[in-house]
Design a protein around this motif. Structure first.
Motif, PDB file in Angstrom:
ATOM      1  N   ARG A  30      71.398  98.324  27.051  1.00  0.00           N
ATOM      2  CA  ARG A  30      71.314  98.573  28.546  1.00  0.00           C
ATOM      3  C   ARG A  30      70.366  99.433  28.998  1.00  0.00           C
ATOM      4  NH1 ARG A  30      76.882  98.596  27.924  1.00  0.00           N
ATOM      5  NH2 ARG A  30      77.179 100.845  27.485  1.00  0.00           N
ATOM      6  N   SER A  31      69.836 100.458  28.214  1.00  0.00           N
ATOM      7  CA  SER A  31      68.629 101.234  28.616  1.00  0.00           C
ATOM      8  C   SER A  31      67.343 100.506  28.247  1.00  0.00           C
ATOM      9  CB  SER A  31      68.691 102.572  27.624  1.00  0.00           C
ATOM     10  OG  SER A  31      68.935 102.393  26.080  1.00  0.00           O
ATOM     11  N   ALA A  32      67.399  99.639  27.401  1.00  0.00           N
ATOM     12  CA  ALA A  32      66.133  98.726  27.098  1.00  0.00           C
ATOM     13  C   ALA A  32      66.010  97.929  28.345  1.00  0.00           C
ATOM     14  CB  ALA A  32      66.143  97.879  25.942  1.00  0.00           C
ATOM     15  N   GLY A  33      67.140  97.257  28.982  1.00  0.00           N
ATOM     16  CA  GLY A  33      66.997  96.457  30.045  1.00  0.00           C
ATOM     17  C   GLY A  33      66.558  97.301  31.276  1.00  0.00           C
ATOM     18  N   LYS A  34      67.120  98.631  31.437  1.00  0.00           N
ATOM     19  CA  LYS A  34      66.522  99.207  32.715  1.00  0.00           C
ATOM     20  C   LYS A  34      65.293  99.713  32.522  1.00  0.00           C
ATOM     21  CE  LYS A  34      71.220 101.814  33.233  1.00  0.00           C
ATOM     22  NZ  LYS A  34      71.670 103.088  33.164  1.00  0.00           N
ATOM     23  N   PHE A  35      64.916 100.029  31.245  1.00  0.00           N
ATOM     24  CA  PHE A  35      63.348 100.215  30.988  1.00  0.00           C
ATOM     25  C   PHE A  35      62.566  98.687  31.502  1.00  0.00           C
ATOM     26  CE2 PHE A  35      59.689  99.727  28.403  1.00  0.00           C
ATOM     27  CZ  PHE A  35      58.989 100.742  28.585  1.00  0.00           C
ATOM     28  N   MET A  36      62.849  97.794  31.258  1.00  0.00           N
ATOM     29  CA  MET A  36      62.067  96.522  31.475  1.00  0.00           C
ATOM     30  C   MET A  36      62.104  96.248  33.247  1.00  0.00           C
ATOM     31  SD  MET A  36      61.150  95.351  28.749  1.00  0.00           S
ATOM     32  CE  MET A  36      60.484  93.461  29.462  1.00  0.00           C
ATOM     33  N   LYS A  37      63.274  96.679  33.697  1.00  0.00           N
ATOM     34  CA  LYS A  37      63.441  96.540  34.921  1.00  0.00           C
ATOM     35  C   LYS A  37      62.428  97.276  35.905  1.00  0.00           C
ATOM     36  CE  LYS A  37      66.866  97.086  38.780  1.00  0.00           C
ATOM     37  NZ  LYS A  37      68.084  97.659  39.106  1.00  0.00           N
ATOM     38  N   HIS A  38      62.329  98.551  35.243  1.00  0.00           N
ATOM     39  CA  HIS A  38      61.359  99.694  35.928  1.00  0.00           C
ATOM     40  C   HIS A  38      59.965  99.468  35.728  1.00  0.00           C
ATOM     41  CE1 HIS A  38      64.356 102.611  37.251  1.00  0.00           C
ATOM     42  NE2 HIS A  38      65.019 102.781  36.071  1.00  0.00           N
ATOM     43  N   LEU A  39      59.626  98.883  34.577  1.00  0.00           N
ATOM     44  CA  LEU A  39      58.298  98.401  34.172  1.00  0.00           C
ATOM     45  C   LEU A  39      57.937  97.425  34.919  1.00  0.00           C
ATOM     46  CD1 LEU A  39      55.990  98.831  32.129  1.00  0.00           C
ATOM     47  CD2 LEU A  39      56.815  97.143  30.685  1.00  0.00           C
ATOM     48  N   LYS A  40      58.818  96.147  35.312  1.00  0.00           N
ATOM     49  CA  LYS A  40      58.545  94.972  36.233  1.00  0.00           C
ATOM     50  C   LYS A  40      58.334  95.575  37.553  1.00  0.00           C
ATOM     51  CE  LYS A  40      60.246  90.680  37.736  1.00  0.00           C
ATOM     52  NZ  LYS A  40      61.308  89.650  37.676  1.00  0.00           N
ATOM     53  N   HIS A  41      59.087  96.650  38.172  1.00  0.00           N
ATOM     54  CA  HIS A  41      59.021  97.203  39.467  1.00  0.00           C
ATOM     55  C   HIS A  41      57.717  97.955  39.504  1.00  0.00           C
ATOM     56  CE1 HIS A  41      60.271  98.893  43.185  1.00  0.00           C
ATOM     57  NE2 HIS A  41      60.119  99.908  42.767  1.00  0.00           N
ATOM     58  N   ALA A  42      57.419  98.683  38.560  1.00  0.00           N
ATOM     59  CA  ALA A  42      56.149  99.440  38.540  1.00  0.00           C
ATOM     60  C   ALA A  42      54.776  98.513  38.658  1.00  0.00           C
ATOM     61  CB  ALA A  42      56.012 100.321  37.316  1.00  0.00           C
ATOM     62  N   THR A  43      54.933  97.335  37.859  1.00  0.00           N
ATOM     63  CA  THR A  43      53.861  96.522  37.828  1.00  0.00           C
ATOM     64  C   THR A  43      53.598  95.531  39.350  1.00  0.00           C
ATOM     65  OG1 THR A  43      55.043  94.718  36.881  1.00  0.00           O
ATOM     66  CG2 THR A  43      53.702  96.185  35.356  1.00  0.00           C
ATOM     67  N   ASN A  44      54.862  95.390  39.837  1.00  0.00           N
ATOM     68  CA  ASN A  44      54.704  94.939  41.061  1.00  0.00           C
ATOM     69  C   ASN A  44      54.449  95.847  42.326  1.00  0.00           C
ATOM     70  OD1 ASN A  44      55.713  92.486  40.199  1.00  0.00           O
ATOM     71  ND2 ASN A  44      57.906  92.784  40.724  1.00  0.00           N
ATOM     72  N   ASP A  45      54.441  97.282  42.185  1.00  0.00           N
ATOM     73  CA  ASP A  45      53.858  98.147  43.005  1.00  0.00           C
ATOM     74  C   ASP A  45      52.565  98.108  42.807  1.00  0.00           C
ATOM     75  OD1 ASP A  45      56.360  98.775  43.917  1.00  0.00           O
ATOM     76  OD2 ASP A  45      56.755 100.602  42.752  1.00  0.00           O
ATOM     77  N   ILE A  46      52.010  98.295  41.599  1.00  0.00           N
ATOM     78  CA  ILE A  46      50.577  98.208  41.507  1.00  0.00           C
ATOM     79  C   ILE A  46      49.724  97.322  42.029  1.00  0.00           C
ATOM     80  CG2 ILE A  46      48.854  98.209  39.474  1.00  0.00           C
ATOM     81  CD1 ILE A  46      50.787  99.729  37.985  1.00  0.00           C
ATOM     82  N   LYS A  47      50.365  96.088  41.743  1.00  0.00           N
ATOM     83  CA  LYS A  47      49.808  94.796  42.363  1.00  0.00           C
ATOM     84  C   LYS A  47      49.575  94.645  43.770  1.00  0.00           C
ATOM     85  CE  LYS A  47      51.372  91.485  38.803  1.00  0.00           C
ATOM     86  NZ  LYS A  47      52.239  90.268  38.538  1.00  0.00           N
ATOM     87  N   SER A  48      50.776  95.161  44.636  1.00  0.00           N
ATOM     88  CA  SER A  48      50.938  95.436  45.976  1.00  0.00           C
ATOM     89  C   SER A  48      49.663  96.411  46.535  1.00  0.00           C
ATOM     90  CB  SER A  48      52.264  95.654  46.505  1.00  0.00           C
ATOM     91  OG  SER A  48      52.826  97.018  46.181  1.00  0.00           O
ATOM     92  N   GLU A  49      49.783  97.650  45.714  1.00  0.00           N
ATOM     93  CA  GLU A  49      48.512  98.449  46.086  1.00  0.00           C
ATOM     94  C   GLU A  49      47.391  97.900  46.026  1.00  0.00           C
ATOM     95  OE1 GLU A  49      49.000 101.361  47.515  1.00  0.00           O
ATOM     96  OE2 GLU A  49      51.289 101.248  47.522  1.00  0.00           O
ATOM     97  N   ILE A  50      47.016  97.212  44.865  1.00  0.00           N
ATOM     98  CA  ILE A  50      45.750  96.590  44.929  1.00  0.00           C
ATOM     99  C   ILE A  50      45.567  95.742  45.824  1.00  0.00           C
ATOM    100  CG2 ILE A  50      44.413  95.112  43.255  1.00  0.00           C
ATOM    101  CD1 ILE A  50      45.658  96.636  41.007  1.00  0.00           C
ATOM    102  N   GLN A  51      46.615  94.720  46.499  1.00  0.00           N
ATOM    103  CA  GLN A  51      46.347  93.831  47.412  1.00  0.00           C
ATOM    104  C   GLN A  51      46.090  94.653  48.608  1.00  0.00           C
ATOM    105  OE1 GLN A  51      47.478  90.300  46.838  1.00  0.00           O
ATOM    106  NE2 GLN A  51      46.759  89.737  48.722  1.00  0.00           N
ATOM    107  N   LYS A  52      46.774  95.663  48.880  1.00  0.00           N
ATOM    108  CA  LYS A  52      46.609  96.234  50.098  1.00  0.00           C
ATOM    109  C   LYS A  52      45.255  96.872  50.367  1.00  0.00           C
ATOM    110  CE  LYS A  52      51.487  97.488  50.834  1.00  0.00           C
ATOM    111  NZ  LYS A  52      52.461  98.747  50.933  1.00  0.00           N
ATOM    112  N   SER A  53      44.892  97.532  49.391  1.00  0.00           N
ATOM    113  CA  SER A  53      43.713  98.048  49.123  1.00  0.00           C
ATOM    114  C   SER A  53      42.433  97.041  49.426  1.00  0.00           C
ATOM    115  CB  SER A  53      43.296  99.015  48.022  1.00  0.00           C
ATOM    116  OG  SER A  53      43.319  98.281  46.842  1.00  0.00           O
ATOM    117  N   ALA A  54      42.568  95.998  48.826  1.00  0.00           N
ATOM    118  CA  ALA A  54      41.618  94.904  48.933  1.00  0.00           C
ATOM    119  C   ALA A  54      41.610  94.619  50.380  1.00  0.00           C
ATOM    120  CB  ALA A  54      41.773  93.880  47.907  1.00  0.00           C
ATOM    121  N   GLU A  55      42.792  94.210  50.980  1.00  0.00           N
ATOM    122  CA  GLU A  55      42.689  93.763  52.444  1.00  0.00           C
ATOM    123  C   GLU A  55      42.121  94.975  53.281  1.00  0.00           C
ATOM    124  OE1 GLU A  55      46.850  92.851  53.097  1.00  0.00           O
ATOM    125  OE2 GLU A  55      46.687  91.045  51.956  1.00  0.00           O
TER     126      GLU A  55
END
Length: 115
Positions: A30-55
């Protein structure tokens, strides 16, 4: 999977089971699954921030990726043309080989095979 065979994987699972016990394994999963979920969420946040700053800076991200896609399509097309042009070369070699075989048979007579 990572160069690990079935017996090695079974041995690793056995060692983990011996170290942590059967009651701790679901909690670890369960804790490994939560970690993977948080990691995926963090990478999506980084991608969206890069996209916003590029725009915000006026960088057209579609033209960047579109250019790459166009180059890939060009390479695919040139490879396809090369494959199509080599098909004719193969048939030319085959006909030339047949001509040489016929010439040799005319000079030496039919080839007799001895087994």
């Amino acid at each position: 999977m990572f160069g690990i065979g079935g017996s090695e994987l079974l041995f690793i699972i056995f060692i983990v089971l011996m170290l942590f016990g059967s009651d701790k394994i679901p909690e670890i999963a369960r804790s490994a699954g939560k970690f993977m979920k948080h990691l995926k969420h963090a990478t999506n946040d980084i991608k969206s921030e890069i996209q916003k700053s590029a725009e915000a800076n006026g960088i057209d991200t579609q033209s960047i990726t579109g250019g790459i896609s166009e180059e890939i399509d060009k390479v695919k097309q040139s490879f396809s043309n090369t494959v199509d042009s080599t098909a004719g070369v193969e048939t030319n070699f085959t006909t030339e080989i047949e001509k040489v075989k016929e010439d040799i048979e005319k000079i030496t007579g039919p080839i007799k095979r001895q087994f």
